[in-house]
Design a protein around this motif. Sequence first.
Motif, PDB file in Angstrom:
ATOM      1  N   GLN A 108       0.828  -1.193   0.000  1.00  0.00           N
ATOM      2  CA  GLN A 108       0.000   0.000   0.000  1.00  0.00           C
ATOM      3  C   GLN A 108       0.867   1.248   0.000  1.00  0.00           C
ATOM      4  N   GLY A 109       0.480   2.239  -0.776  1.00  0.00           N
ATOM      5  CA  GLY A 109       1.246   3.473  -0.817  1.00  0.00           C
ATOM      6  C   GLY A 109       0.504   4.573  -1.535  1.00  0.00           C
ATOM      7  N   THR A 110       1.050   5.781  -1.429  1.00  0.00           N
ATOM      8  CA  THR A 110       0.469   6.930  -2.105  1.00  0.00           C
ATOM      9  C   THR A 110       1.582   7.944  -2.321  1.00  0.00           C
ATOM     10  N   ILE A 111       1.271   9.091  -2.938  1.00  0.00           N
ATOM     11  CA  ILE A 111       2.225  10.187  -3.084  1.00  0.00           C
ATOM     12  C   ILE A 111       1.546  11.484  -2.693  1.00  0.00           C
ATOM     13  N   THR A 112       2.334  12.480  -2.300  1.00  0.00           N
ATOM     14  CA  THR A 112       1.755  13.777  -1.945  1.00  0.00           C
ATOM     15  C   THR A 112       1.287  14.506  -3.196  1.00  0.00           C
ATOM     16  N   ASP A 113       0.240  15.321  -3.047  1.00  0.00           N
ATOM     17  CA  ASP A 113      -0.320  16.045  -4.181  1.00  0.00           C
ATOM     18  C   ASP A 113       0.396  17.372  -4.379  1.00  0.00           C
ATOM     19  N   PHE A 114      -0.207  18.266  -5.221  1.00  0.00           N
ATOM     20  CA  PHE A 114       0.411  19.548  -5.539  1.00  0.00           C
ATOM     21  C   PHE A 114       0.739  20.353  -4.284  1.00  0.00           C
ATOM     22  N   ASP A 115      -0.094  20.231  -3.238  1.00  0.00           N
ATOM     23  CA  ASP A 115       0.064  21.021  -2.022  1.00  0.00           C
ATOM     24  C   ASP A 115       0.805  20.270  -0.927  1.00  0.00           C
ATOM     25  N   ALA A 146       5.616  -1.027 -14.313  1.00  0.00           N
ATOM     26  CA  ALA A 146       5.961  -0.099 -13.234  1.00  0.00           C
ATOM     27  C   ALA A 146       4.720   0.569 -12.654  1.00  0.00           C
ATOM     28  N   GLN A 147       4.835   1.025 -11.406  1.00  0.00           N
ATOM     29  CA  GLN A 147       3.707   1.629 -10.705  1.00  0.00           C
ATOM     30  C   GLN A 147       3.179   2.866 -11.423  1.00  0.00           C
ATOM     31  N   ASN A 148       4.087   3.604 -12.084  1.00  0.00           N
ATOM     32  CA  ASN A 148       3.647   4.836 -12.758  1.00  0.00           C
ATOM     33  C   ASN A 148       3.200   4.584 -14.196  1.00  0.00           C
ATOM     34  N   LYS A 149       2.993   3.306 -14.530  1.00  0.00           N
ATOM     35  CA  LYS A 149       2.509   2.977 -15.869  1.00  0.00           C
ATOM     36  C   LYS A 149       1.138   2.310 -15.784  1.00  0.00           C
ATOM     37  N   LEU A 150       1.060   0.990 -15.868  1.00  0.00           N
ATOM     38  CA  LEU A 150      -0.249   0.333 -15.928  1.00  0.00           C
ATOM     39  C   LEU A 150      -1.124   0.615 -14.702  1.00  0.00           C
ATOM     40  N   PRO A 151      -0.608   0.536 -13.470  1.00  0.00           N
ATOM     41  CA  PRO A 151      -1.474   0.855 -12.320  1.00  0.00           C
ATOM     42  C   PRO A 151      -2.023   2.274 -12.370  1.00  0.00           C
ATOM     43  N   LEU A 152      -1.172   3.247 -12.726  1.00  0.00           N
ATOM     44  CA  LEU A 152      -1.640   4.634 -12.848  1.00  0.00           C
ATOM     45  C   LEU A 152      -2.619   4.758 -14.004  1.00  0.00           C
ATOM     46  N   LEU A 153      -2.342   4.066 -15.092  1.00  0.00           N
ATOM     47  CA  LEU A 153      -3.222   4.069 -16.271  1.00  0.00           C
ATOM     48  C   LEU A 153      -4.638   3.607 -15.896  1.00  0.00           C
ATOM     49  N   GLY A 198       0.562   9.316 -22.673  1.00  0.00           N
ATOM     50  CA  GLY A 198       1.870   8.761 -22.349  1.00  0.00           C
ATOM     51  C   GLY A 198       2.025   8.520 -20.865  1.00  0.00           C
ATOM     52  N   PHE A 199       2.699   7.415 -20.513  1.00  0.00           N
ATOM     53  CA  PHE A 199       2.928   7.063 -19.117  1.00  0.00           C
ATOM     54  C   PHE A 199       4.377   6.633 -18.930  1.00  0.00           C
ATOM     55  N   GLY A 200       4.926   6.907 -17.736  1.00  0.00           N
ATOM     56  CA  GLY A 200       6.219   6.362 -17.349  1.00  0.00           C
ATOM     57  C   GLY A 200       7.408   7.116 -17.903  1.00  0.00           C
ATOM     58  N   TYR A 201       8.594   6.632 -17.567  1.00  0.00           N
ATOM     59  CA  TYR A 201       9.838   7.216 -18.054  1.00  0.00           C
ATOM     60  C   TYR A 201      10.937   6.171 -18.012  1.00  0.00           C
ATOM     61  N   GLY A 202      12.081   6.518 -18.561  1.00  0.00           N
ATOM     62  CA  GLY A 202      13.187   5.564 -18.658  1.00  0.00           C
ATOM     63  C   GLY A 202      13.224   4.881 -20.004  1.00  0.00           C
ATOM     64  N   ILE A 243       0.682  11.710 -18.539  1.00  0.00           N
ATOM     65  CA  ILE A 243       0.073  11.592 -17.216  1.00  0.00           C
ATOM     66  C   ILE A 243       1.102  11.044 -16.241  1.00  0.00           C
ATOM     67  N   ASP A 244       1.488  11.894 -15.287  1.00  0.00           N
ATOM     68  CA  ASP A 244       2.486  11.498 -14.295  1.00  0.00           C
ATOM     69  C   ASP A 244       1.886  11.251 -12.922  1.00  0.00           C
ATOM     70  N   THR A 245       0.688  11.761 -12.675  1.00  0.00           N
ATOM     71  CA  THR A 245       0.033  11.593 -11.381  1.00  0.00           C
ATOM     72  C   THR A 245      -1.471  11.491 -11.594  1.00  0.00           C
ATOM     73  N   MET A 246      -2.184  11.096 -10.547  1.00  0.00           N
ATOM     74  CA  MET A 246      -3.640  11.073 -10.617  1.00  0.00           C
ATOM     75  C   MET A 246      -4.203  12.488 -10.711  1.00  0.00           C
ATOM     76  N   GLN A 247      -3.464  13.471 -10.193  1.00  0.00           N
ATOM     77  CA  GLN A 247      -3.915  14.860 -10.338  1.00  0.00           C
ATOM     78  C   GLN A 247      -3.929  15.264 -11.816  1.00  0.00           C
ATOM     79  N   GLU A 248      -2.912  14.821 -12.554  1.00  0.00           N
ATOM     80  CA  GLU A 248      -2.879  15.131 -13.979  1.00  0.00           C
ATOM     81  C   GLU A 248      -3.974  14.362 -14.711  1.00  0.00           C
ATOM     82  N   ALA A 249      -4.237  13.137 -14.298  1.00  0.00           N
ATOM     83  CA  ALA A 249      -5.334  12.366 -14.891  1.00  0.00           C
ATOM     84  C   ALA A 249      -6.669  13.080 -14.667  1.00  0.00           C
ATOM     85  N   GLN A 250      -6.838  13.643 -13.483  1.00  0.00           N
ATOM     86  CA  GLN A 250      -8.067  14.384 -13.186  1.00  0.00           C
ATOM     87  C   GLN A 250      -8.191  15.599 -14.088  1.00  0.00           C
TER      88      GLN A 250
END
Length: 728
Positions: free
Chosen positions: A48-55, A386-393, A508-512, A533-540
């Motif tokens: 389980q995990g998350t990331i901080t938002d813009f604020d 990677a977490q920032n690809k299919l799961p974020l997608l 587009g998703f991910g990097y590397g 799309i790098d975050t759920m905020q950008e997806a929104q």
Amino acid sequence: MKNVLHLIIVLFASLQIHAQQKEITGTITDGDSLPLPGVNVIVKGDKQGTITDFDGNYAIMAQVGDILVFSYVGNIVKKIVGAENNISFTMEENTLEEVVITALGIERKKKEISTVYQVVKAEELSRVKTRSATNVTTKRIKKPNNSSVVNGLSGKVSGLNINNKITNNRTKIILRGNRSITSGIQALVVVDGQITTSRELNKLNSKSIKTVNIIKGENGSALYGSKGVNGVIVIQTKKGNYKLPKEVEAVIKKTNTNNLINSEPNDVYVEIAENNFEVTKVSPLSTFSIDVDRASYSNIRRMINNGQTVYPDAVKIEEMVNYFDYNYPQPTGKHPFSINTELAITPWNTQTQIVKIGLQGKTYNNEELPASNLTFLIDVSGSMSAQNKLPLLKGAFKLLVNQLREQDKVSIVVYAGAAGVVLEPTSGNNKETILNALDNLQSGGSTAGGAGINLAYKLAEKHFKKNGNNRVILATDGDFNVGESSDKSMKKLIEDKRKSGVFLSVLGFGYGNYQDSKLETLADKGNGNHAYIDTMQEAQKVFGKEFGGTLYTIAKDVKIQVEFNPEKVQAYRLIGYENRLLEDEDFIDDTKDAGELGSGHTVTALYEVIPVGVKSEYLKDVADLKYTKTDVTKDFSDELLTVKFRYKKPDGTKSIEMIHVQKDEVKTPSEDLKFASAVALFGMQLRASSYYNNTTIKDVKALAENGRGEDKLGYRAEFIRLISSLNK
């Protein structure tokens, strides 16, 4: 009875455990008390995990006694027992504590030498990576010199910016740390213990090099004094028999490798040759296609937040400017967009003027949009794990699904080693069915992108809605490696598919291993748009705030042609749009493809102009023509320029023209112009442009703050926080 009692005990224990689970929230800031977006927050020993938002805010569920782990590039990992309901703190930058003697005999505490260090193998210097030149005039691309050490470092050292100047054979080397950006100050070059220049370094053949040691950031001064404040490139040659000083070797061995900025050698971007000033009397017309893509800004934001290199060719200034909304009025006539222009003194050069051209697309509410036939085309290959690809997608597409109506239909096509249909057309009313199909997607295998595109279009055409919104939405990192995969073959494939009347959105998703050049080609040639799309905020933002613009095209093949009045303008340059330039004759050619405008979208273009009578270092003398004489008409002495627009209706084949005149009236810049100028100037600095006029990040920040305006959704404030993180 015993079984019943045992069951009661188990249930009671389960309830007790569940009762101990709680939501923990908080705000993470940096050393300057600024919100820190993108901090990873995980429960130790759990997925389980998350990331901080813009604020800098986060929220996570945890059990009493769980340990929360907070991590961010370049900062000390923080582990805190989740005893409180609110855990907020300031992250500390990574430092070390030993005392060492530096290369110049200066005593420093080890915490002053928290350098970022990188080694480049000698054999890598001769392998210079080339980039795609799609939509860029070949003659304008500077070819890399494979024998040059300087160019050999390009793309292999994160934070290294090589700026080659043809005039005077000058090369500028700028080496940035993970949270700083230096404009115009070069890195120190040391060859076999001797300080030298980039020009001398450029003379070295890569085959003569033994080792290249990179010490990044301002902390290079700890080893080499004030001369090393902007980073140091330490080179040993094979013939020099030079040994690194023990103090330098000690720092190299003991430097905390968690501070390394990861380079991304497999990301691919189209090479961009900056637009220069054009002399009006020789070339009075400027013609280009609009661009509503915003991928570049969110990609750059991700790089900066992660402390990674911002590659100059990843910086598309028009996409950065167009990421933000501007206060343009809604159209009131028969045309689907309004036209707005403005003229002011250029913020970074008082000798020139800046022209802003803005389009505002008509905004339609969700219920007003025609029925949609959407085909999700999803990359489930191994590179998407990677977490920032299919799961974020998956999370991003769920935001879209939740807005669908009964009359909307969704199909899902996936591709890995092969392509297949996982969901036949399903009504937006059956959201649970669509969401379950998304949840069941797993990654693995190679990437047959061409096969996936063919199958998705085939399905979209089979269920084509006349007078509806027919669109394929491709989500991938762009790594196609089975079948048709090159940018050229993808361009031909998608040009054939767009004849079907099906539009394309590319996410587009991910990097590397991010193939920006390929995804941009697909979007441009598929009558669509490209977002990163790098975050759920950008997806929104993409699927929430801009839902209609992302999915519904109101005008296609939108072209702009500006004619400058030579009586008023000596020269002009278009800021950005380098890979959107058209030939002047393309403007009236309805067979030439151009950009699309979505519901509610804005498009902004900036020109810097040199007025008649102003002497400028950017202007070069042009020889007199023998056979052609240019006579300037005096009939329009109050006009600066005329803007012509051409567009087609979404299902049309013949273009419609609009005309707008900008008078020669310099006014106080609006908040929108100030902010757009700040974003453009930041892009120019990131690209080491020839025209940023030695401005600094402080100048960008001041300009952006003056142009912040109402900023209801906080995107402009986020930009200010982003550039503030670089000004340390």
